[in-house]
Every structure is written in C-alpha cells, then in structure tokens.
Design an enzyme around this catalytic site. Structure first.
Site, PDB file in Angstrom:
ATOM      1  N   ASN A 166       0.812  -1.224   0.000  1.00 34.02           N
ATOM      2  CA  ASN A 166       0.000   0.000   0.000  1.00 34.02           C
ATOM      3  C   ASN A 166       0.843   1.271   0.000  1.00 34.02           C
ATOM      4  O   ASN A 166       0.438   2.299  -0.545  1.00 34.02           O
ATOM      5  CB  ASN A 166      -0.986   0.002   1.180  1.00 34.02           C
ATOM      6  CG  ASN A 166      -0.297  -0.083   2.521  1.00 34.02           C
ATOM      7  OD1 ASN A 166       0.754  -0.704   2.665  1.00 34.02           O
ATOM      8  ND2 ASN A 166      -0.896   0.527   3.525  1.00 34.02           N
ATOM      9  N   GLU A 264       4.322  -3.558  12.475  1.00 30.98           N
ATOM     10  CA  GLU A 264       3.241  -2.586  12.241  1.00 30.98           C
ATOM     11  C   GLU A 264       2.167  -3.346  11.494  1.00 30.98           C
ATOM     12  O   GLU A 264       2.306  -3.658  10.317  1.00 30.98           O
ATOM     13  CB  GLU A 264       3.750  -1.387  11.451  1.00 30.98           C
ATOM     14  CG  GLU A 264       2.872  -0.156  11.592  1.00 30.98           C
ATOM     15  CD  GLU A 264       1.812  -0.065  10.511  1.00 30.98           C
ATOM     16  OE1 GLU A 264       0.655  -0.473  10.790  1.00 30.98           O
ATOM     17  OE2 GLU A 264       2.130   0.394   9.422  1.00 30.98           O
ATOM     18  N   CYS A 298      -3.171   1.229   6.853  1.00 28.56           N
ATOM     19  CA  CYS A 298      -3.307   0.565   8.152  1.00 28.56           C
ATOM     20  C   CYS A 298      -3.962   1.478   9.175  1.00 28.56           C
ATOM     21  O   CYS A 298      -4.757   1.034   9.999  1.00 28.56           O
ATOM     22  CB  CYS A 298      -1.938   0.126   8.663  1.00 28.56           C
ATOM     23  SG  CYS A 298      -1.117  -1.107   7.637  1.00 28.56           S
ATOM     24  N   GLU A 475       8.100   3.444  14.567  1.00 30.29           N
ATOM     25  CA  GLU A 475       8.856   3.953  13.431  1.00 30.29           C
ATOM     26  C   GLU A 475       8.619   5.450  13.336  1.00 30.29           C
ATOM     27  O   GLU A 475       7.697   5.994  13.933  1.00 30.29           O
ATOM     28  CB  GLU A 475       8.434   3.253  12.141  1.00 30.29           C
ATOM     29  CG  GLU A 475       8.671   1.747  12.184  1.00 30.29           C
ATOM     30  CD  GLU A 475       8.306   1.066  10.891  1.00 30.29           C
ATOM     31  OE1 GLU A 475       9.174   1.007  10.005  1.00 30.29           O
ATOM     32  OE2 GLU A 475       7.163   0.601  10.774  1.00 30.29           O
TER      33      GLU A 475
END
Length: 494
Positions: A166, A264, A298, A475
């Site tokens: 994505n 993640e 996400c 991150e």
C-alpha cells in the site's frame, strides 16, 4: 522525460521503459539464480505492464552475505559521512520525483498526487535521519567512585525489511533511513505486487554514496523470499508491515534466533466526533481519513464514532462528498485510484456483501466497479455503512478498503468504549471544540497516536506504531532509530 511525456508514453504503449527487473545485490542488478520471473500488473487497467525476478532462498542468502560484508564497512563510516550521503539521497529523490511518482502510481494503483506525496515525504525521511546520524551519542555515568563509566550506541547489524504494497516507497524509507543512519545494513523484500520503487531507490542510494552491499533488494513472494530472509540467523532485526496473521508468523520465525522485531500490523481506527464539533470539518476529515489511497491504509479512519446529535448533519454532508469523488486510473490523477489487486478487490467485495446480507444500511457505494473511461481496472466505490453495532464484523474486522463503518454514541464514556472496542489500537482522531474533552480522550484511547481536529495531523517527526494486535515498536521520529541501535556500557576501573 517530463511527467506528462511519461504518462502519455505509458498510455500509448502499455509499458514503461527502463524499469529495473532484477534483484539488487552488492550494488548491481542480478537475475534470480533459478531465472524465475513474475508479472507485475497495473491495477488501473488490470493488465500486465512488466515483469521482475522471483527470488528464492539462494538469492536471499546472496543478499544477506552481501549485507554482512556491507555492514562491516558501513558501521565504521564516520557519522558525518553517513549524514552527507543520506542528504544526497534526499536530493536525488526530489530531482527524480516525476519518474518515481509515475512508477509508484502505476505499480500500486494510487493517484499521482498521492504518489508525489509519498516520494517527497520519503525524501524528508532521509533528511530527518541524516540529521540524526551524527548525534547518536552515549552518555557519561557517575558511579559515585573513581571509576569512569560511559555508554555507546552501536548498530545492531544486518536488518531485514518486509515492505507492504500500500505504501511501497514511504514504508521502505521509514525503515531503511534510520537503519542506515544508525550504521546498519539492510536487505529489503518488497511486496510481490509492488517491487519497482524499492529497486529504484536501492540503486539511487549507490549513486548517493552508499557503499555496495549496504542496501540489497530481493523481489518475489513472501513464501519463497520473505520467509528465508526473516529466518536467517545473520539478520539481527526484522521490520515488518502487514497483516496480523503474517505478523504472528514472522514472530514465530524470528524467535529461534532471538532476532529483534518491529511489527506494524492492522488497524480499525476510530474518528470520534463529539456534538460540539464542526459538522463540515468532521465530514471532510472523515472523507479523507477513509478514502485516501482507496482506504488501503493501516491507520485509516475506518470507523466514524459520532454523537447522535451530530449524526444526521455529518452523514448528509459526508455522503454527498463521497458520491462526488471521481474514480479512475491513478495516472489521470482522479480523486481515488484503484485497489491494488484482483484478490484484494474480491476480499473487499466479500466484506460488503456480507454486510448487505446482514441487513446493514449502505448509504452510498457498495459495489466493485471499473475505470469509467476505459471500463478496466480494479476499483471499489466509496462506501458508507451506517448504524453498526459494536460487534458487527464490519467494525471488528479490518476491511482495508474504501469502506467506512458508522457507530453512534450518547456520552463520552460510550464514545471511549466504542473507540477502544476492537482488538486493534493503531491510531485515532478526536473532533471537539472542548480542549478538556480532547485531552481526556487522547489519553484514554488505546492507540499509538491520536490527533485532534485533523485526522492526518502530525508528521515524520512523531513516532508511529500500534498497541495490542496493531503491533509493537515505533517507526518515524527519533524513536524510529531505537530498533537499529543498542546501548553498550563501558566501565574503566581507575
């Protein structure tokens, strides 16, 4: 070639020239040892526009060996030199933004505007971590005696980066930029549907001054290339972005080697709108929280948790805005591009069909569709599902597409319960004019990041990551470099 010429040439020929098509190992492009190939599809037309190397364990072994040698060199490169190289990488990315953005849009299906945002954001990531490279200092420790004690921050070693489809560019760079700043080397396995920008950026880094072997890219499937990469004992940290199920598999794979891990994973993030919020701001915020990148994010605001008094005015505005969105090929820069693959389009369709079969009210959208200009491609209409219960599958399951679920609340405690009512805890937005309400909700919502009155507020300077089944580790921000360095304590008896 200008961006318009690139686009015109693609629509004329159905292909782009000069696309990389082999693995990038030890500073050069190399074919798979078995010679296997895979096809790459343009989601906007559902047709093949290129092919690339399909890697196996042998290719991964070659890449990790290269990264091991590269690490021995890169860890001893002066931090100021690493800083200069990463700054040059940022400059090159901006200079080549047209080419990178066209490839990113074509490969992923997203709009050209979104692709440009990813490229420039990634250049900024290189700049940000360039600024950190020469500031990774330890500290002096007072032991209360004549002994001298201090700490060092050392790179962890070879790192592996499993990149999703994505955000092929920005997810790649948010992992390798801090790794490189900290002195680590990297092996990247991009998603099998979006291989190209990882290969292009690896080659760009060589031109920026990164030594051969420090960044390597092996393309192919998760089973054939990703699995042997994360299982390799020479890899000392894995950064993975993807589904919960695959993330659990990665955890199990790295456990025997006690390898560091950043995950993640999924999200079902709420946008919570209180009665005093501005209806127009909520509608506009909710629109782009879910329909950006066709909902394939996400941290998308896939749940609108709204006060009953605000429900009718906001939904009237939101449905009107959703119906006005234009769909089409990403290179034509419509409002919303294609879904990344035929398989994923089928999964989104199944979710919505199941909701329809349960009697869920569909205020708009609800159907798979195609590019209105060509009748081709993998698209799904902007969709809003209203009046969902807390346990409805459309609330509890990550759809990962342009599908918004609406939940109604009466008071703050109910809003909090709904916001925290899934197994995910990645992101959240709060809309209210009351700063006290905003702060209470921001503290009590279980999420890695909460924004107020602007769902996509924040930036690369802030840490990003989730709790519970949304993963662990952070991150971006200065926290993003923690996974790639470790503290060593040194004491001198005097």
């Amino acid at each position: 070639m200008s961006v318009n010429a690139l686009i015109s040439n693609y629509f004329t020929t159905g292909a782009l020239s000069d696309l990389p098509s082999d693995h990038f190992i030890d500073g050069v492009f190399v074919p798979s040892e078995r010679g296997n190939r895979m096809e790459s599809f343009d989601p906007g037309t559902a047709t093949v526009f290129g092919d690339f190397a399909a890697g196996t364990a042998a290719d991964v072994d070659h890449a990790v060996s290269s990264a091991s040698a590269g690490f021995a060199l890169w860890r001893d490169t002066p931090p100021a030199r690493r800083c200069a190289i990463l700054m040059e990488a940022a400059r090159l990315m901006r200079a080549e933004a047209d080419w990178l953005a066209v490839v990113e849009s074509l490969d992923s299906g997203k709009t050209l505007t979104e692709a440009y945002g990813d490229i420039h954001g990634s250049a900024r990531l290189f700049e940000y971590y360039a600024g950190a490279a020469d500031k990774l200092d330890g500290r002096s420790v007072n032991l209360g005696n004549d002994n001298a004690a201090f700490t060092l921050r050392e790179p962890v070693g070879v790192t592996a980066h499993i990149v999703p489809w994505n955000y092929p560019t920005s997810t790649l760079v948010r992992g390798i930029a801090p790794a490189l700043a900290g002195g680590c080397s990297a092996v990247v396995k991009p998603a099998e549907t979006t291989p190209y920008t990882a290969l292009m950026i690896a080659e760009l880094l060589i031109r920026a001054g990164v030594p051969a072997g420090v960044v390597n890219v092996v393309t192919g499937t998760g089973q054939e290339a990703g699995a042997p990469l994360v299982q390799d004992p020479r890899v000392r940290h894995v950064t993975f972005t993807g589904s919960v199920a695959t993330g659990v598999g990665v955890m199990q794979a790295v456990a025997p080697n006690v390898t560091g891990l950043t995950l993640e994973l999924g999200g079902k993030s709420p946008l919570v709108a209180f009665a005093d919020a501005d209806a127009e701001a909520v509608a506009e915020g909710a629109l782009w929280a879910i329909f950006s990148n066709a909902g394939q994010i996400c941290s998308a605001g896939s749940r609108l948790v709204i006060h009953r008094d605000l429900h009718a005015p906001v939904l009237e505005l939101l449905v009107k805005k959703a119906k006005a969105l234009t769909l089409g090929h990403g290179l034509r820069n419509t409002d919303m591009g294609a879904v990344n693959s035929e398989r994923h389009l089928a999964a989104i369709t199944a979710h919505v069909e199941h909701a329809r079969s349960r009697g869920v009210e569909i205020l708009c959208g609800g159907q798979a569709t195609s590019d209105p200009e060509t009748g081709k491609g993998w698209f799904f209409e902007p969709t809003i599902l209203d009046g969902l219960s807390a346990q409805d599958p459309a609330i509890q399951q990550e759809i990962f597409g342009p599908v918004l679920g609406v939940q109604v609340f009466e008071d703050e405690e109910e809003a909090l319960a709904l916001a925290n009512g899934t197994e995910f805890a990645l992101a959240a937005g709060v809309y209210t004019k009351d700063i006290a309400t905003a702060l209470r909700m921001a503290r009590r919502i279980d999420a890695g990041q909460v924004t107020v009155n602007d769902y996509w507020a924040g930036g690369i300077e802030l840490p990003f990551g989730g709790n519970r089944k949304s993963g662990f580790g952070r991150e971006k921000g200065l926290e993003g470099i923690d996974a790639y360095t470790r503290a060593k304590a040194i004491t001198l008896a005097v």
